[in-house]
Design a protein around this motif. Structure first.
Motif, PDB file in Angstrom:
ATOM      1  N   ARG A   7      -8.449  31.403 -22.337  1.00 36.70           N
ATOM      2  CA  ARG A   7      -8.529  30.372 -21.772  1.00 36.70           C
ATOM      3  C   ARG A   7     -10.212  29.474 -22.139  1.00 36.70           C
ATOM      4  O   ARG A   7     -10.598  30.095 -22.045  1.00 36.70           O
ATOM      5  N   LEU A   8     -10.007  28.100 -21.952  1.00 39.13           N
ATOM      6  CA  LEU A   8     -10.685  27.378 -22.408  1.00 39.13           C
ATOM      7  C   LEU A   8     -10.164  26.625 -20.566  1.00 39.13           C
ATOM      8  O   LEU A   8      -9.281  25.804 -19.836  1.00 39.13           O
ATOM      9  N   LYS A   9     -11.873  26.185 -19.959  1.00 39.87           N
ATOM     10  CA  LYS A   9     -11.673  26.010 -18.552  1.00 39.87           C
ATOM     11  C   LYS A   9     -12.611  24.457 -18.829  1.00 39.87           C
ATOM     12  O   LYS A   9     -14.483  24.976 -18.921  1.00 39.87           O
ATOM     13  N   MET A  10     -12.035  23.517 -18.328  1.00 41.75           N
ATOM     14  CA  MET A  10     -13.348  22.533 -18.445  1.00 41.75           C
ATOM     15  C   MET A  10     -13.594  21.578 -17.655  1.00 41.75           C
ATOM     16  O   MET A  10     -12.270  22.317 -16.617  1.00 41.75           O
ATOM     17  N   TRP A  61     -19.645  16.501 -19.491  1.00 42.51           N
ATOM     18  CA  TRP A  61     -18.856  18.043 -19.078  1.00 42.51           C
ATOM     19  C   TRP A  61     -19.107  19.308 -19.048  1.00 42.51           C
ATOM     20  O   TRP A  61     -19.574  19.209 -19.990  1.00 42.51           O
ATOM     21  N   LEU A  62     -18.465  20.440 -18.331  1.00 37.89           N
ATOM     22  CA  LEU A  62     -18.742  21.631 -18.348  1.00 37.89           C
ATOM     23  C   LEU A  62     -17.653  21.873 -19.520  1.00 37.89           C
ATOM     24  O   LEU A  62     -15.917  21.761 -18.945  1.00 37.89           O
ATOM     25  N   PHE A  63     -18.004  22.720 -20.346  1.00 35.67           N
ATOM     26  CA  PHE A  63     -16.402  23.688 -20.952  1.00 35.67           C
ATOM     27  C   PHE A  63     -16.942  25.129 -21.069  1.00 35.67           C
ATOM     28  O   PHE A  63     -17.699  25.243 -21.739  1.00 35.67           O
ATOM     29  N   ASP A  64     -16.026  25.784 -20.522  1.00 32.33           N
ATOM     30  CA  ASP A  64     -16.315  27.215 -20.624  1.00 32.33           C
ATOM     31  C   ASP A  64     -15.291  28.079 -21.753  1.00 32.33           C
ATOM     32  O   ASP A  64     -14.044  28.301 -20.978  1.00 32.33           O
ATOM     33  N   LEU A  65     -15.225  28.119 -22.668  1.00 31.70           N
ATOM     34  CA  LEU A  65     -14.462  28.269 -23.367  1.00 31.70           C
ATOM     35  C   LEU A  65     -14.148  30.085 -24.004  1.00 31.70           C
ATOM     36  O   LEU A  65     -15.372  31.070 -24.001  1.00 31.70           O
ATOM     37  N   GLY A  66     -13.328  30.821 -23.033  1.00 35.65           N
ATOM     38  CA  GLY A  66     -13.009  32.162 -23.433  1.00 35.65           C
ATOM     39  C   GLY A  66     -12.295  33.063 -23.841  1.00 35.65           C
ATOM     40  O   GLY A  66     -12.074  32.544 -25.048  1.00 35.65           O
ATOM     41  N   ASN A  67     -12.000  34.544 -24.078  1.00 38.30           N
ATOM     42  CA  ASN A  67     -11.018  35.285 -25.060  1.00 38.30           C
ATOM     43  C   ASN A  67      -9.787  34.265 -24.613  1.00 38.30           C
ATOM     44  O   ASN A  67      -8.989  34.315 -26.112  1.00 38.30           O
ATOM     45  N   ALA A  91      -7.437  23.884 -17.198  1.00 42.42           N
ATOM     46  CA  ALA A  91      -7.341  25.833 -17.834  1.00 42.42           C
ATOM     47  C   ALA A  91      -6.346  25.339 -19.407  1.00 42.42           C
ATOM     48  O   ALA A  91      -5.146  24.903 -18.055  1.00 42.42           O
ATOM     49  N   ILE A  92      -6.669  24.758 -19.947  1.00 45.33           N
ATOM     50  CA  ILE A  92      -5.788  25.259 -21.150  1.00 45.33           C
ATOM     51  C   ILE A  92      -5.360  27.128 -22.418  1.00 45.33           C
ATOM     52  O   ILE A  92      -6.777  27.176 -22.378  1.00 45.33           O
ATOM     53  N   ALA A  93      -5.152  27.518 -22.336  1.00 40.61           N
ATOM     54  CA  ALA A  93      -4.718  28.779 -23.041  1.00 40.61           C
ATOM     55  C   ALA A  93      -4.657  28.302 -24.563  1.00 40.61           C
ATOM     56  O   ALA A  93      -4.039  27.256 -24.953  1.00 40.61           O
ATOM     57  N   HIS A  94      -5.426  28.620 -25.094  1.00 37.79           N
ATOM     58  CA  HIS A  94      -5.782  28.533 -26.873  1.00 37.79           C
ATOM     59  C   HIS A  94      -5.237  30.245 -27.534  1.00 37.79           C
ATOM     60  O   HIS A  94      -5.422  29.825 -28.889  1.00 37.79           O
ATOM     61  N   GLY A  95      -4.984  30.629 -26.838  1.00 41.33           N
ATOM     62  CA  GLY A  95      -3.164  32.175 -27.681  1.00 41.33           C
ATOM     63  C   GLY A  95      -2.285  31.216 -27.957  1.00 41.33           C
ATOM     64  O   GLY A  95      -1.817  32.143 -29.140  1.00 41.33           O
ATOM     65  N   GLU A  96      -1.930  30.144 -27.733  1.00 45.74           N
ATOM     66  CA  GLU A  96      -0.531  30.244 -28.132  1.00 45.74           C
ATOM     67  C   GLU A  96      -0.529  27.943 -28.016  1.00 45.74           C
ATOM     68  O   GLU A  96      -0.915  27.758 -27.307  1.00 45.74           O
TER      69      GLU A  96
END
Length: 245
Positions: free
Chosen positions: A12-15, A4-10, A29-34
Motif C-alpha cells: 500500500r501507499l499511505k500519504m 506531503w508525506l508518502f510512505d510506499l510499502g510492499n 491509503a491506496i493498494a498498489h497490487g491491483e
C-alpha cells in the motif's frame, strides 16, 4: 507551503499532508497490487505542491511510477534514506542501508516519544526492533506477518483458506486454527522479544505496534500501544530535521 508525506510499502501507499505543526494530516491509503495505481494516485494528489517527502520499500518499478506522478505535481521530491546516525538515533546495522527505511523511520518516531521501546510493525512482514532509552537501536527481527503466513499456506495447500476464523487458544475448526496459529506465532515472537529486551536493558521497554495488522495482535498484547501511521510520523520528523524544507 504545500508539503506531503508518502510512505510506499510492499502493498500500500499511505500519504498525508504535512501540517503546520509537523504532524501528518488525514491519511489516505491506496493498494498498489491491483487496479490502476497511477490513476488512483493521480486522483488523490494535490494539484500543485511544493515538496513531496517519500519513503519507499516497494519495488523499483512501483517507486519509479510514484516518483513520476509526484514530479508532475510537486516542485521537488525529497527521498528519505536510512542513516547510521540521525537526530539522536543510532542504528545497529554495520551497513545502515540494509535496514529498511520504514523501520528506520518507525524507530525515529519512537525515539521522539522518549524512553525505550520495542517497535513491532505488522504489515506484509512482521518487523521487531529494540530501541533503548539513549536512542541506540539494539537490532531486531523480521518474520512473516500473520496475513503473509495465511497467504503462503493457501498457496501451498489451496484447501486452507487465506482468510477467516477467530482466534482461540485451542480451535475447533480449520479457519479458527489457522487464525490462531498465525496470530499466535506473531504474538509469541513479540512476547519473547519483550522478555529478551527486558534482559538486555534491565527493564521492560514499552511496546509499540503499528501497521495494518496491529489491531488484531493488540488484542493479545494488553501492554501494547497502537501507534497509528508510525512510519509517516517518522517521515515527518525526518522532513523537519533533514533540512529538506
Amino acid at each position: 507551503m504545500t508539503r506531503w508525506l508518502f510512505d510506499l510499502g510492499n502493498t500500500r501507499l499511505k500519504m498525508a499532508p504535512l501540517t503546520a505543526d509537523g504532524e501528518p494530516g488525514k491519511v489516505v491509503a491506496i493498494a498498489h497490487g491491483e487496479g490502476d495505481f497511477a490513476a488512483a494516485i493521480e486522483a488523490a494528489l494535490p494539484r500543485d505542491g511544493d515538496i513531496a517527502y517519500l519513503a519507499s520499500v516497494a519495488s523499483a518499478q512501483t517507486t519509479a511510477a510514484l516518483q513520476e506522478a509526484l514530479s508532475q505535481r510537486f516542485a521537488r521530491t525529497a527521498v528519505a534514506r536510512t542513516a547510521a546516525h540521525f537526530a539522536g538515533l543510532r542504528i545497529a546495522y554495520a551497513k545502515p542501508d540494509k535496514l529498511g527505511v520504514d523501520r528506520f523511520l518507525a524507530l525515529l518516531a519512537a525515539h521522539a516519544r522518549g524512553g525505550a521501546w520495542l517497535v513491532a510493525g505488522v504489515g506484509t512482514a512482521l518487523t521487531i526492533d529494540l530501541l533503548d532509552g539513549e536512542g541506540a537501536h539494539r537490532g531486531g527481527r523480521i518474520a512473516p506477518s500473520p496475513a503473509l503466513m495465511r497467504e503462503a499456506l493457501h498457496q501451498r495447500a489451496r484447501q486452507l483458506p487465506e482468510v477467516g476464523g477467530d482466534y482461540a487458544e485451542f480451535a475447533d475448526d480449520t479457519e479458527a486454527a489457522l487464525a490462531s496459529g498465525c496470530e499466535g506465532a506473531a504474538v509469541a515472537l513479540i512476547e519473547r522479544s519483550l522478555a529478551k529486551a527486558a534482559e538486555a536493558l534491565g527493564a521492560a521497554p514499552g511496546l509499540l505496534l503499528h501497521g495494518g495488522g496491529a489491531d488484531a495482535l493488540a488484542a493479545h498484547l494488553p501492554q501494547a500501544q497502537i501507534a497509528s501511521h508510525l512510519v509517516l510520523r517518522g517521515l515527518a520528523q525526518w522532513a523537519h530535521r533533514s533540512g529538506g524544507e
